[in-house]
Motif scaffolding. Structure first.
Motif, PDB file in Angstrom:
ATOM      1  N   ALA A 141       0.828  -1.206   0.000  1.00  0.00           N
ATOM      2  CA  ALA A 141       0.000   0.000   0.000  1.00  0.00           C
ATOM      3  C   ALA A 141       0.860   1.251   0.000  1.00  0.00           C
ATOM      4  N   LEU A 142       1.902   1.249   0.823  1.00  0.00           N
ATOM      5  CA  LEU A 142       2.775   2.408   0.919  1.00  0.00           C
ATOM      6  C   LEU A 142       3.530   2.625  -0.389  1.00  0.00           C
ATOM      7  N   GLN A 143       3.979   1.543  -1.003  1.00  0.00           N
ATOM      8  CA  GLN A 143       4.699   1.654  -2.269  1.00  0.00           C
ATOM      9  C   GLN A 143       3.809   2.273  -3.351  1.00  0.00           C
ATOM     10  N   HIS A 144       2.594   1.757  -3.507  1.00  0.00           N
ATOM     11  CA  HIS A 144       1.691   2.279  -4.538  1.00  0.00           C
ATOM     12  C   HIS A 144       1.324   3.734  -4.272  1.00  0.00           C
ATOM     13  N   THR A 145       1.026   4.054  -3.012  1.00  0.00           N
ATOM     14  CA  THR A 145       0.516   5.388  -2.705  1.00  0.00           C
ATOM     15  C   THR A 145       1.612   6.430  -2.778  1.00  0.00           C
ATOM     16  N   LYS A 146       2.826   6.079  -2.387  1.00  0.00           N
ATOM     17  CA  LYS A 146       3.927   7.034  -2.525  1.00  0.00           C
ATOM     18  C   LYS A 146       4.275   7.261  -3.991  1.00  0.00           C
ATOM     19  N   GLU A 147       4.169   6.222  -4.812  1.00  0.00           N
ATOM     20  CA  GLU A 147       4.389   6.403  -6.251  1.00  0.00           C
ATOM     21  C   GLU A 147       3.284   7.282  -6.829  1.00  0.00           C
ATOM     22  N   ALA A 148       2.055   7.069  -6.375  1.00  0.00           N
ATOM     23  CA  ALA A 148       0.947   7.919  -6.818  1.00  0.00           C
ATOM     24  C   ALA A 148       1.221   9.376  -6.476  1.00  0.00           C
ATOM     25  N   LEU A 149       1.698   9.624  -5.265  1.00  0.00           N
ATOM     26  CA  LEU A 149       1.987  10.988  -4.833  1.00  0.00           C
ATOM     27  C   LEU A 149       3.047  11.634  -5.717  1.00  0.00           C
ATOM     28  N   ARG A 150       4.085  10.884  -6.041  1.00  0.00           N
ATOM     29  CA  ARG A 150       5.148  11.423  -6.899  1.00  0.00           C
ATOM     30  C   ARG A 150       4.594  11.817  -8.269  1.00  0.00           C
ATOM     31  N   VAL A 151       3.795  10.940  -8.848  1.00  0.00           N
ATOM     32  CA  VAL A 151       3.213  11.217 -10.166  1.00  0.00           C
ATOM     33  C   VAL A 151       2.283  12.429 -10.091  1.00  0.00           C
ATOM     34  N   GLN A 152       1.488  12.514  -9.033  1.00  0.00           N
ATOM     35  CA  GLN A 152       0.533  13.610  -8.889  1.00  0.00           C
ATOM     36  C   GLN A 152       1.229  14.952  -8.704  1.00  0.00           C
ATOM     37  N   ILE A 153       2.342  14.952  -7.986  1.00  0.00           N
ATOM     38  CA  ILE A 153       3.110  16.190  -7.829  1.00  0.00           C
ATOM     39  C   ILE A 153       3.645  16.644  -9.182  1.00  0.00           C
ATOM     40  N   GLU A 154       4.183  15.703  -9.953  1.00  0.00           N
ATOM     41  CA  GLU A 154       4.728  16.044 -11.273  1.00  0.00           C
ATOM     42  C   GLU A 154       3.620  16.516 -12.216  1.00  0.00           C
ATOM     43  N   ALA A 155       2.415  15.955 -12.074  1.00  0.00           N
ATOM     44  CA  ALA A 155       1.300  16.323 -12.953  1.00  0.00           C
ATOM     45  C   ALA A 155       0.553  17.563 -12.461  1.00  0.00           C
ATOM     46  N   GLY A 156       0.870  18.030 -11.260  1.00  0.00           N
ATOM     47  CA  GLY A 156       0.189  19.194 -10.701  1.00  0.00           C
ATOM     48  C   GLY A 156      -1.233  18.920 -10.266  1.00  0.00           C
ATOM     49  N   ASP A 157      -1.540  17.665  -9.948  1.00  0.00           N
ATOM     50  CA  ASP A 157      -2.891  17.263  -9.544  1.00  0.00           C
ATOM     51  C   ASP A 157      -3.001  17.393  -8.025  1.00  0.00           C
ATOM     52  N   GLU A 158      -3.326  18.594  -7.554  1.00  0.00           N
ATOM     53  CA  GLU A 158      -3.283  18.871  -6.120  1.00  0.00           C
ATOM     54  C   GLU A 158      -4.365  18.134  -5.332  1.00  0.00           C
ATOM     55  N   ARG A 159      -5.543  18.014  -5.905  1.00  0.00           N
ATOM     56  CA  ARG A 159      -6.619  17.333  -5.184  1.00  0.00           C
ATOM     57  C   ARG A 159      -6.259  15.871  -4.914  1.00  0.00           C
ATOM     58  N   SER A 160      -5.703  15.214  -5.928  1.00  0.00           N
ATOM     59  CA  SER A 160      -5.281  13.823  -5.736  1.00  0.00           C
ATOM     60  C   SER A 160      -4.064  13.734  -4.813  1.00  0.00           C
ATOM     61  N   GLN A 161      -3.180  14.728  -4.892  1.00  0.00           N
ATOM     62  CA  GLN A 161      -2.033  14.768  -3.965  1.00  0.00           C
ATOM     63  C   GLN A 161      -2.517  14.737  -2.524  1.00  0.00           C
TER      64      GLN A 161
END
Length: 269
Positions: A141-161
């Motif tokens: 869970a931590l691996q997937h969610t931290k990867e999600a956070l990295r992608v969301q920061i790069e994409a500028g998706d603040e709500r998902s961040q």
């Protein structure tokens, strides 16, 4: 007008009125069938699936999403295929069909990566992380969610961040790493306040309050419960207000939870 009826239906179910959304969505579906507009038909079926899911009519929701998926595959709408698979995976997750949910999410993830849809990648990774967290697979869970956070920061998706930050906090809470949980909750609160999302701010403040409760920091716990209560009142969410009052009254004591989907249990309906 198909687009207008579809847009109205989406607004209604997203604002918590899924029953009212069915009429315009069914009208849009009839128009799409009459005009043989397959793309519109697939989009309306997706929206109907989302509305039925919010009504807890899971069998009907799944039927609509599967039909939407079939049309999108036929017309080559890869972004739509990923969205339908994600919706199907979410229902399979809710129904406890772990393997099927993982398969749906993984196919959606691969498609999103193939077409360069970073926002989609982040959302599917977030869903995968939530699935594993609920099953107690905290490392995955931590691996997937931290990867999600990295992608969301790069994409500028603040709500998902903000959602990823909140979910990472819940994973650390489940692992008993309360200090780490607080760090991520505070970051989530900062982003959610920036977005002026009072209900989401209240969610994370409540999670923070319960984490402080587990740490034995009762003064900090009460402060966060009260802040959550204030934010919930700003959002005019009376059910959420009840939940926060329950926490202040002791319902949130360690061992009192009844739901694995969140650090705090709040009934729906």
């Amino acid at each position: 007008n198909i687009s207008a009826q579809l847009a109205l239906g989406r607004v209604l179910y997203r604002s918590g009125r899924p029953q009212e959304a069915l009429a315009p969505l069914n009208q849009a579906l009839s128009l799409a069938i009459q005009t043989d507009n397959r793309e519109a038909r697939a989009n309306v079926l997706q929206a109907l699936g989302n509305a039925y899911r919010r009504l807890r009519r899971m069998d009907q929701a799944l039927d609509q999403l599967v039909e939407s998926l079939e049309i999108k595959r036929e017309i080559g709408d890869l972004r739509g295929v990923s969205a339908s698979l994600s919706g199907i995976g979410y229902i399979q997750d809710l129904e406890g069909d772990d393997d099927a949910a993982r398969d749906s999410y993984r196919e959606a993830l691969q498609i999103s990566r193939d077409i360069g849809d970073d926002v989609g990648v982040g959302q599917v990774l977030l869903a995968l992380g939530d699935l594993e967290r609920i099953r107690g697979n905290h490392d995955e869970a931590l691996q997937h969610t931290k990867e999600a956070l990295r992608v969301q920061i790069e994409a500028g998706d603040e709500r998902s961040q903000a959602q990823s930050l909140n979910n990472i906090g819940t994973i650390y809470h489940a692992r008993g790493e309360y200090g780490e949980a607080i760090v991520y909750y505070e970051r989530a609160i900062e982003v959610r306040r920036k977005l002026a999302d009072a209900a989401a701010v209240a969610d994370t403040l409540h999670n923070t309050a319960e984490t402080y409760l587990y740490m034995g920091r009762y003064d900090k716990s009460v402060d966060n419960y009260l802040a959550a209560l204030k934010a919930r009142r700003e959002a005019a969410d009376h059910l959420g207000e009840f939940c926060h009052l329950g926490g202040l009254g002791g319902r949130g004591l360690p061992g009192a939870r009844s739901s694995a989907r969140s650090p705090w249990a709040c009934p729906e309906g």
